[in-house]
Design a protein around this motif. Structure first.
Motif, PDB file in Angstrom:
ATOM      1  N   LEU A 155       0.855  -1.187   0.000  1.00 57.99           N
ATOM      2  CA  LEU A 155       0.000   0.000   0.000  1.00 57.99           C
ATOM      3  C   LEU A 155       0.889   1.234   0.000  1.00 57.99           C
ATOM      4  O   LEU A 155       1.907   1.287   0.686  1.00 57.99           O
ATOM      5  CB  LEU A 155      -0.921  -0.011   1.219  1.00 57.99           C
ATOM      6  N   TRP A 156       0.478   2.229  -0.772  1.00 55.87           N
ATOM      7  CA  TRP A 156       1.301   3.428  -0.940  1.00 55.87           C
ATOM      8  C   TRP A 156       0.377   4.629  -1.059  1.00 55.87           C
ATOM      9  O   TRP A 156      -0.605   4.606  -1.793  1.00 55.87           O
ATOM     10  CB  TRP A 156       2.156   3.261  -2.191  1.00 55.87           C
ATOM     11  N   THR A 157       0.697   5.664  -0.322  1.00 52.15           N
ATOM     12  CA  THR A 157      -0.061   6.912  -0.397  1.00 52.15           C
ATOM     13  C   THR A 157       0.850   7.994  -0.961  1.00 52.15           C
ATOM     14  O   THR A 157       1.836   8.373  -0.330  1.00 52.15           O
ATOM     15  CB  THR A 157      -0.567   7.334   0.996  1.00 52.15           C
ATOM     16  N   CYS A 178      -2.047  13.141  -1.385  1.00 53.89           N
ATOM     17  CA  CYS A 178      -3.203  12.336  -1.773  1.00 53.89           C
ATOM     18  C   CYS A 178      -3.870  11.788  -0.524  1.00 53.89           C
ATOM     19  O   CYS A 178      -3.199  11.460   0.455  1.00 53.89           O
ATOM     20  CB  CYS A 178      -2.748  11.200  -2.691  1.00 53.89           C
ATOM     21  N   GLU A 179      -5.173  11.673  -0.532  1.00 54.81           N
ATOM     22  CA  GLU A 179      -5.902  11.232   0.646  1.00 54.81           C
ATOM     23  C   GLU A 179      -6.083   9.717   0.711  1.00 54.81           C
ATOM     24  O   GLU A 179      -6.288   9.160   1.767  1.00 54.81           O
ATOM     25  CB  GLU A 179      -7.283  11.897   0.673  1.00 54.81           C
ATOM     26  N   TRP A 180      -6.066   9.032  -0.419  1.00 56.76           N
ATOM     27  CA  TRP A 180      -6.366   7.607  -0.425  1.00 56.76           C
ATOM     28  C   TRP A 180      -5.120   6.782  -0.734  1.00 56.76           C
ATOM     29  O   TRP A 180      -4.149   7.271  -1.295  1.00 56.76           O
ATOM     30  CB  TRP A 180      -7.471   7.290  -1.424  1.00 56.76           C
ATOM     31  N   GLU A 181      -5.208   5.517  -0.341  1.00 52.67           N
ATOM     32  CA  GLU A 181      -4.087   4.599  -0.562  1.00 52.67           C
ATOM     33  C   GLU A 181      -4.169   4.007  -1.966  1.00 52.67           C
ATOM     34  O   GLU A 181      -5.252   3.783  -2.496  1.00 52.67           O
ATOM     35  CB  GLU A 181      -4.127   3.448   0.440  1.00 52.67           C
ATOM     36  N   ASN A 182      -3.024   3.776  -2.509  1.00 49.28           N
ATOM     37  CA  ASN A 182      -2.902   3.101  -3.795  1.00 49.28           C
ATOM     38  C   ASN A 182      -2.166   1.791  -3.583  1.00 49.28           C
ATOM     39  O   ASN A 182      -1.476   1.598  -2.580  1.00 49.28           O
ATOM     40  CB  ASN A 182      -2.111   3.955  -4.792  1.00 49.28           C
TER      41      ASN A 182
END
Length: 118
Positions: free
Chosen positions: A92-94, A98-102
């Motif tokens: 998981l990477w933010t 950015c507000e959401w995780e990628n």
């Protein structure tokens, strides 16, 4: 004394000089060949990494996977098995700001590392 031809010493010196010059000329050629073999290995690694990343993209583009969040994908056992079989990893990477995780998928092959965020 006969002035025709070379003495034995002159012939030996000429042979030694030619051998030294031949050795010096062979060094750049050997270095260039070694460099091209390394480049071929990097190209092979890059091709394999890109192929695995394309497989991951195709897998994530299925309808069931598109409906999952990054956190759900990171916890999905089938997806993790898929990545493990291809020697890839996901985390998981933010991104900054950015507000959401990628989901960041990374594929390593030799000296090549490719990553893609979803």
């Amino acid at each position: 004394m006969n002035a025709r031809g070379f003495t034995l010493i002159e012939a030996i010196v000429a042979i030694i000089l030619m051998a030294i010059m031949g050795f010096m000329a062979a060094q750049p050629i050997a270095t260039a060949l070694r460099g091209s073999a390394e480049s071929a290995g990097q190209i092979r690694d890059l091709t394999e990494a890109a192929s695995v990343l394309e497989e991951c993209i195709a897998y994530l583009n299925t309808e069931t996977m598109q409906q999952k969040t990054a956190g759900q994908l990171a916890d999905d056992s089938a997806f993790n098995t898929f990545l493990k079989d291809r020697d890839a990893s996901a985390e998981l990477w933010t991104p900054p700001g950015c507000e959401w995780e990628n989901l960041l998928i990374t594929v390593r092959r030799g000296s090549v590392e490719l990553s893609r965020a979803f």
